[in-house]
Design an enzyme around this catalytic site. Structure first.
Site, PDB file in Angstrom:
ATOM      1  N   ASN A 292       0.862  -1.185   0.000  1.00 33.54           N
ATOM      2  CA  ASN A 292       0.000   0.000   0.000  1.00 33.54           C
ATOM      3  C   ASN A 292       0.896   1.231   0.000  1.00 33.54           C
ATOM      4  O   ASN A 292       1.505   1.553   1.016  1.00 33.54           O
ATOM      5  CB  ASN A 292      -0.881  -0.043   1.265  1.00 33.54           C
ATOM      6  CG  ASN A 292      -1.707   1.216   1.433  1.00 33.54           C
ATOM      7  OD1 ASN A 292      -1.820   2.031   0.525  1.00 33.54           O
ATOM      8  ND2 ASN A 292      -2.286   1.365   2.619  1.00 33.54           N
ATOM      9  N   TRP A 293       0.965   1.893  -1.149  1.00 36.80           N
ATOM     10  CA  TRP A 293       1.893   3.028  -1.279  1.00 36.80           C
ATOM     11  C   TRP A 293       1.320   4.308  -0.669  1.00 36.80           C
ATOM     12  O   TRP A 293       2.018   5.326  -0.621  1.00 36.80           O
ATOM     13  CB  TRP A 293       2.257   3.232  -2.760  1.00 36.80           C
ATOM     14  CG  TRP A 293       3.047   2.094  -3.345  1.00 36.80           C
ATOM     15  CD1 TRP A 293       3.499   0.979  -2.692  1.00 36.80           C
ATOM     16  CD2 TRP A 293       3.502   1.957  -4.708  1.00 36.80           C
ATOM     17  NE1 TRP A 293       4.193   0.159  -3.553  1.00 36.80           N
ATOM     18  CE2 TRP A 293       4.205   0.737  -4.807  1.00 36.80           C
ATOM     19  CE3 TRP A 293       3.369   2.741  -5.859  1.00 36.80           C
ATOM     20  CZ2 TRP A 293       4.778   0.285  -6.001  1.00 36.80           C
ATOM     21  CZ3 TRP A 293       3.941   2.288  -7.045  1.00 36.80           C
ATOM     22  CH2 TRP A 293       4.645   1.081  -7.115  1.00 36.80           C
ATOM     23  N   LYS A 294       0.081   4.286  -0.288  1.00 38.19           N
ATOM     24  CA  LYS A 294      -0.563   5.454   0.362  1.00 38.19           C
ATOM     25  C   LYS A 294      -0.370   6.718  -0.482  1.00 38.19           C
ATOM     26  O   LYS A 294      -0.321   6.647  -1.701  1.00 38.19           O
ATOM     27  CB  LYS A 294      -0.046   5.621   1.794  1.00 38.19           C
ATOM     28  CG  LYS A 294      -0.106   4.325   2.595  1.00 38.19           C
ATOM     29  CD  LYS A 294       0.005   4.548   4.075  1.00 38.19           C
ATOM     30  CE  LYS A 294       0.120   3.202   4.778  1.00 38.19           C
ATOM     31  NZ  LYS A 294       0.006   3.314   6.215  1.00 38.19           N
TER      32      LYS A 294
ATOM     33  N   HIS B 251      -9.530   0.753   4.832  1.00 37.71           N
ATOM     34  CA  HIS B 251      -8.256   0.961   5.545  1.00 37.71           C
ATOM     35  C   HIS B 251      -8.500   1.877   6.748  1.00 37.71           C
ATOM     36  O   HIS B 251      -9.312   2.802   6.669  1.00 37.71           O
ATOM     37  CB  HIS B 251      -7.221   1.578   4.602  1.00 37.71           C
ATOM     38  CG  HIS B 251      -5.838   1.548   5.171  1.00 37.71           C
ATOM     39  ND1 HIS B 251      -5.407   2.457   6.103  1.00 37.71           N
ATOM     40  CD2 HIS B 251      -4.806   0.701   4.956  1.00 37.71           C
ATOM     41  CE1 HIS B 251      -4.160   2.167   6.441  1.00 37.71           C
ATOM     42  NE2 HIS B 251      -3.763   1.109   5.753  1.00 37.71           N
TER      43      HIS B 251
ATOM     44  N   GLU C  76      -6.922   4.248   7.871  1.00 36.93           N
ATOM     45  CA  GLU C  76      -6.708   5.686   7.598  1.00 36.93           C
ATOM     46  C   GLU C  76      -7.927   6.291   6.904  1.00 36.93           C
ATOM     47  O   GLU C  76      -8.216   7.475   7.067  1.00 36.93           O
ATOM     48  CB  GLU C  76      -5.414   5.869   6.779  1.00 36.93           C
ATOM     49  CG  GLU C  76      -4.198   5.621   7.659  1.00 36.93           C
ATOM     50  CD  GLU C  76      -2.964   5.114   6.942  1.00 36.93           C
ATOM     51  OE1 GLU C  76      -2.905   5.174   5.705  1.00 36.93           O
ATOM     52  OE2 GLU C  76      -2.058   4.622   7.646  1.00 36.93           O
TER      53      GLU C  76
ATOM     54  N   GLU D 165      -5.407  -5.521  10.457  1.00 39.41           N
ATOM     55  CA  GLU D 165      -4.405  -4.492  10.719  1.00 39.41           C
ATOM     56  C   GLU D 165      -4.749  -3.772  12.024  1.00 39.41           C
ATOM     57  O   GLU D 165      -5.604  -2.866  12.026  1.00 39.41           O
ATOM     58  CB  GLU D 165      -4.390  -3.465   9.587  1.00 39.41           C
ATOM     59  CG  GLU D 165      -4.100  -4.055   8.231  1.00 39.41           C
ATOM     60  CD  GLU D 165      -3.538  -3.000   7.284  1.00 39.41           C
ATOM     61  OE1 GLU D 165      -2.415  -3.196   6.810  1.00 39.41           O
ATOM     62  OE2 GLU D 165      -4.205  -1.983   7.056  1.00 39.41           O
TER      63      GLU D 165
ATOM     64  N   GLY E 298       2.246   1.864  10.777  1.00 37.97           N
ATOM     65  CA  GLY E 298       3.177   2.980  10.636  1.00 37.97           C
ATOM     66  C   GLY E 298       3.840   3.382  11.938  1.00 37.97           C
ATOM     67  O   GLY E 298       4.455   4.444  12.017  1.00 37.97           O
TER      68      GLY E 298
ATOM     69  N   SER F 266       3.378  -2.527  10.338  1.00 37.34           N
ATOM     70  CA  SER F 266       4.836  -2.479  10.534  1.00 37.34           C
ATOM     71  C   SER F 266       5.541  -3.783  10.156  1.00 37.34           C
ATOM     72  O   SER F 266       6.521  -4.175  10.808  1.00 37.34           O
ATOM     73  CB  SER F 266       5.172  -2.059  11.964  1.00 37.34           C
ATOM     74  OG  SER F 266       4.639  -0.759  12.226  1.00 37.34           O
TER      75      SER F 266
ATOM     76  N   GLY G 251       2.717  -1.269   4.362  1.00 30.61           N
ATOM     77  CA  GLY G 251       2.710   0.158   4.051  1.00 30.61           C
ATOM     78  C   GLY G 251       4.129   0.660   3.829  1.00 30.61           C
ATOM     79  O   GLY G 251       4.692   0.530   2.747  1.00 30.61           O
ATOM     80  N   GLY G 252       4.721   1.220   4.888  1.00 28.59           N
ATOM     81  CA  GLY G 252       6.027   1.884   4.776  1.00 28.59           C
ATOM     82  C   GLY G 252       7.078   1.062   4.042  1.00 28.59           C
ATOM     83  O   GLY G 252       7.781   1.574   3.160  1.00 28.59           O
TER      84      GLY G 252
HETATM   85  C1  PEP Z   1      -0.836  -0.205   5.990  1.00 21.92           C
HETATM   86  O1  PEP Z   1      -0.888   0.950   5.646  1.00 21.92           O
HETATM   87  O2  PEP Z   1      -1.725  -0.966   5.605  1.00 21.92           O
HETATM   88  C2  PEP Z   1       0.260  -0.640   6.837  1.00 21.92           C
HETATM   89  C3  PEP Z   1       0.224  -1.842   7.349  1.00 21.92           C
HETATM   90  O3  PEP Z   1       1.279   0.269   7.041  1.00 21.92           O
HETATM   91  P1  PEP Z   1       2.708  -0.036   7.743  1.00 21.92           P
HETATM   92  O4  PEP Z   1       3.255  -1.300   7.119  1.00 21.92           O
HETATM   93  O5  PEP Z   1       3.536   1.164   7.415  1.00 21.92           O
HETATM   94  O6  PEP Z   1       2.450  -0.199   9.189  1.00 21.92           O
END
Ligand code: PEP
Length: 245
Positions: free
Chosen positions: A6-8, A91, A93, A161, A167, A205, A226-227
């Site tokens: 997920n590049w957000k 998600h 967010e 999640e 994050g 994470s 994500g990151g």
């Molecule tokens: C996400 O945005 O779905 C996520 C899991 O982010 P991160 O890996 O950065 O925690």
């Protein structure tokens, strides 16, 4: 296994296409199913780079409406038209930044499936909900409220999640992941038999250094990343961890 990035809301077209190129070039043979979810405005350019590769792409959200007067929104059919094969829905967010409710998320899931997209449905509890002992009931309610009452067919993958792990560098314990995934698997079997065998991803994470122990757990079918999906070496490292026997 299914590994999704997920590049957000990050990067430029040039950065997104360079990242996609590095993934295409670095993806090992026999890699698990791999997908990336770039920002909507990067989908066309990223799609060009991914053409002919096994990596598929999806959108990060879609409207619950089919079309019409919804300024700024993007329909599931528009995503499909531009080459997306999937969409992330619900998600945390989106739930936090846009106040998305389970009922709205359910409409979006139906819209995504209706357009032929594979859906990655995100669920997860906040820290306060976990600390009060409500984590499993919160996730159960999200599943009940967000999945279609009558399943119309198509593909839905569930991403567990925990909100407090996204994050933040904090990862749920393997015991907590295993028990939540077990609950989700049992719930699907009882309530959504069409999805009884679907992938249940963990997200929060995930990095190359912690991926293998998470993937070793029963009922963990991959990760929503994500990151670490923004760096090709890290994302490829997570893919490599998913290939370990
Ligand atoms: C996400 O945005 O779905 C996520 C899991 O982010 P991160 O890996 O950065 O925690």
């Amino acid at each position: 296994m299914f590994i999704a990035g997920n590049w957000k809301m990050n990067g430029t077209v040039a950065e997104a296409t360079a990242l996609a190129r590095a993934l295409v070039d670095g993806l090992p043979a026999n890699a698990p199913t791999t997908a990336v979810f770039p920002p909507a405005v990067h989908l066309a350019a990223v799609g060009e780079v991914l053409k002919g590769s096994p990596i598929f792409m999806g959108g990060q959200d879609c409207s619950g409406a089919e079309k019409g007067a919804h300024t700024g929104d993007i329909s599931a059919a528009m995503l499909a038209d531009i080459g997306a094969r999937g969409v992330i829905i619900g998600h945390s967010e989106r739930r936090t930044d846009h106040g998305e409710t389970d009922a709205e998320i359910q409409q979006k899931v139906e819209a995504g499936l209706g357009a032929g997209l594979g859906v990655v449905l995100c669920v997860g509890e906040t820290l306060a909900e976990r600390e009060s002992g409500a984590a499993q009931s919160v996730v159960r309610e999200q599943l009940e409220g967000s999945l279609p009452k009558v399943f119309p067919g198509g593909s839905v993958v569930i991403a567990y999640e925990p909100v407090w792990a996204i994050g933040t560098g904090k990862v749920a314990t393997v015991e907590d992941i295993a028990s939540m995934h077990g609950m989700i698997r049992a719930w699907l079997g009882e309530n959504q038999p069409e999805l009884a065998q679907t992938f249940i991803l963990y997200g929060g994470s995930v990095k190359p250094s912690n991926a293998a122990e998470i993937f070793a757990l029963d009922e963990v079918g991959g990760a929503l990343v994500g990151g670490a999906s923004l760096k090709s070496d890290d994302f490829l490292g997570i893919i490599a961890a998913a290939m370990k026997p």
